[in-house]
Design an enzyme around this catalytic site. Structure first.
Site, PDB file in Angstrom:
ATOM      1  N   TYR A  58     -20.536  20.065  50.630  1.00  0.00           N
ATOM      2  CA  TYR A  58     -20.884  22.018  50.422  1.00  0.00           C
ATOM      3  C   TYR A  58     -22.322  22.432  51.782  1.00  0.00           C
ATOM      4  CZ  TYR A  58     -20.593  26.125  48.316  1.00  0.00           C
ATOM      5  OH  TYR A  58     -19.690  27.814  47.483  1.00  0.00           O
ATOM      6  N   CYS A  59     -22.062  23.932  52.471  1.00  0.00           N
ATOM      7  CA  CYS A  59     -22.553  23.976  52.840  1.00  0.00           C
ATOM      8  C   CYS A  59     -23.736  22.538  53.839  1.00  0.00           C
ATOM      9  CB  CYS A  59     -23.788  24.749  52.658  1.00  0.00           C
ATOM     10  SG  CYS A  59     -24.382  25.809  53.651  1.00  0.00           S
TER      11      CYS A  59
END
Length: 636
Positions: free
Chosen positions: A369-370
């Site tokens: 994530y990210c």
């Protein structure tokens, strides 16, 4: 690189002056509470009086004096321990003087020609005549039709009185004109032009008349009705925020880790100085043979994916029969001075190996994530270069960028001057997470700064209990070496997409070696990792990939459970070569994209096994460290 020869008329000078202007205006808000109480009796029709008079004229005046004394005492007590002395310009409390300020903006615009200034002035005169003309009709009860609309001024009190209608309409016109001038500014490269746009928008947001008590009719009415008690309550909120160095968005006492957030049952099964590894307890008789390892970003807490039972991606995945592991990163402290990107890549590989060994499986599914997704891409490239690509069965990327050419609003903070400034504020080898929180708040200033200034400082309202905002304010510190290098090498120089230009743990990184099946999710309204930027990952992969465009942004676009039935998503089996081609041929679907991802995941490995033995953390003969969510997520 900043140049000491920059003048106020140059691009960098304008940018700096505007940010200075915005900062001074913002600080001015902090000092208005005590000063405006002196004006309040006059505003309510009472005779002006010294704030500290004995106030024998009437009980009402005495109440104002008591509130004023309380307010000033609170402020003096704070100032005795905090160096914060800001003089409030009268233009920000006196509506008439505010209009004088507007005229001075037009006449002294630092980068407007005389012709432009004159045109702007003529536009303003037409606006004022038109607005005031709306209040001269025979039908006194009809709400005036004003030329400009903005949700910040949706309350009818902004239109009921000519002075407030004129103030907010003038402000909106000025905002439009200033934005147009920023667009016309010449002699700037693309990055400087984007900085100018951002600075202009930030300035305009800060100067909204809604942000100041005596130019906001809603605040004025509340102040008069409560005899200033709203400002006393607002002062309490303000001082609490100043002391903790962070803007409050929600009632933090409403949430407790392990009690009503991050409550999915599980155990910490592995730990290093950098991370804890959590394994969640299965709730189905059988689970997918290949487990899932989730790498959340370390710039936030992992429980964004486990907020509460209704919103938890972790709980939902467990209920679908997935063996779920998640990494909980440690918030940086002085012991992590030498942590760099290599350490996070090694940590991802270590977590993958621990899960493989624990469950005796050849491979795992992964989610990044990210920033952890960016790192996961590097990890996959390194594993391939080492001949160990088969450790990962598939990889999913939530709003992750690898090509930072079009990286969105965050790039306005990335130049050598600002990188040096960030390095200067990092103490003891780490960057205080409050700096990152302030940066992200600036990207959505109206929603994440000024909305709370108005509601909680000026109106004195209590904070709502909102789990997402609680998570947003639960900051983590970052290792300074990693942070500076990451911004320099990736955001500024965009080196990750250059094959073998970067190395980690002694291995060159070439993203074009990634052959594992990939699922790439982007948020259509994401301002942190724009969909256009996330899409670019597809151009660097050798193996098969699926791209999905989710409604909403960086957080809500990911945390969108099927039960919410919100936002929707877009798919296109014939994706094309560009995001525009993808969108042009995409099919829109209602609701959450989670089930679409689950079907894709199941397609990568269909085998199932009984949920017993090592699949149940803390079972007979299984040594674990502690219950989820663990200690690391609670360290500050």
């Amino acid at each position: 690189m900043a140049d000491s020869k920059d003048t106020p008329s140059s691009g960098l000078g304008i940018f700096g002056e505007m940010l200075k202007w915005q900062a001074e205006t913002t600080k001015a808000v902090f000092n208005q509470f005590s000063q405006m109480l002196a004006l309040a009796p006059e505003a309510s029709g009472l005779a002006p009086m010294p704030l500290f008079s004995k106030a024998q004229e009437s009980p009402e005046v005495a109440e104002w004096a008591a509130v004023g004394q309380k307010l000033q005492a609170m402020w003096r007590n704070f100032q005795s321990s905090e160096a914060l002395n800001v003089n409030l310009p009268k233009q920000l409390t006196d509506p008439a003087a505010w209009l004088e300020l507007v005229e001075s903006w037009y006449r002294q615009m630092p980068f407007a020609s005389a012709e432009q200034q004159e045109a702007m002035w003529q536009d303003s005169m037409k606006l004022w005549q038109g607005v005031l003309g709306n209040f001269g009709g025979a039908d006194g009860d009809a709400e005036p039709e004003l030329p400009r609309k903005d949700r910040r001024f949706a309350d009818p009190r902004w239109r009921e009185q000519p002075v407030f209608a004129l103030i907010h309409q003038t402000y909106l016109l000025f905002g439009e004109q200033l934005s147009q001038l920023a667009e016309k500014a010449g002699g700037l490269d693309a990055d400087r032009k984007e900085q100018l746009r951002f600075a202009t928008r930030t300035l305009i947001e800060a100067l909204s008349p809604a942000n100041f008590p005596l130019t906001n009719p809603v605040v004025l009415e509340k102040t008069l009705a409560s005899k200033g008690e709203n400002l006393v309550k607002g002062m309490e909120h303000l001082l609490a925020d100043l002391k903790k160095g962070q803007l409050t968005h929600t009632d933090s006492t409403a949430f407790e880790l392990g009690r009503n957030i991050a409550i999915t049952p599980g155990k910490v099964v592995y730990e290093t100085p950098l991370f804890q590894l959590i394994q969640y307890t299965p709730t189905t008789e059988k689970v997918l043979e290949t487990p899932l390892v989730i790498f959340p970003p370390w710039i936030n807490r992992f429980y964004i994916l486990d907020l509460n039972p209704q919103k938890s991606f972790v709980r939902w995945a467990v209920e679908q029969g997935v063996s779920v592991f998640i990494v909980s990163w440690k918030s940086a402290d002085a012991s992590m001075t030498d942590i760099v990107w290599d350490d996070y890549i090694r940590a991802q590989i270590e977590a993958i190996d621990v899960v493989r060994a624990r469950l005796d499986v050849p491979s795992v599914h992964t989610i990044g994530y990210c920033v952890a997704g960016t790192t996961l891409a590097a990890t996959l490239a390194i594993l391939n270069r080492r001949g160990q690509a088969d450790k990962v069965k598939s990889s999913t990327f939530f709003t992750a960028q690898v090509d930072f050419e079009a990286a969105g609003d965050l790039k306005v903070f990335i130049d050598q001057h600002q990188l040096s400034a960030v390095e200067a504020v990092a103490r003891d080898g780490y960057l205080d997470g409050r700096y990152m929180a302030a940066t992200f708040n600036l990207l959505r200033g109206s929603d994440l700064i000024w909305n709370y200034v108005i509601n909680n400082y000026l109106l004195g309202e209590e904070y709502p209990a909102f789990d997402l905002l609680h998570w947003n304010g639960d900051t983590t510190n970052l290792p300074a070496k990693w942070h500076n290098t990451y911004l320099q090498d990736l955001y500024k120089d965009n080196l990750l997409v250059v094959p073998d230009r970067l190395s980690a743990d002694g291995t060159p990184i070439d993203l074009t070696r990634i052959a594992v099946p990939c699922y790439i999710q982007a948020g259509r309204e994401d301002h942190i990792a724009p969909a256009e930027s996330v899409w670019k990952l597809t151009g660097h992969l050798r193996g098969p990939w699926t791209f999905l465009l989710a409604g909403s942004g960086h957080i809500a676009g990911v945390v969108n459970p099927p039960s919410s039935k919100k936002y929707g998503y877009w798919t296109n089996p014939q994706a094309g070569d560009t995001l525009e081609e993808f969108i042009a041929g995409a099919e829109q679907h209602d609701g959450s994209w989670w089930n679409h991802w689950l079907e894709w995941l199941k397609g990568q490995s269909k085998g199932k096994v009984a949920a017993k033995g090592a699949r149940v953390p803390g079972g007979k003969g299984d040594t674990v460290i502690e219950d989820a969510p663990g200690r690391y997520v609670m360290t500050r």
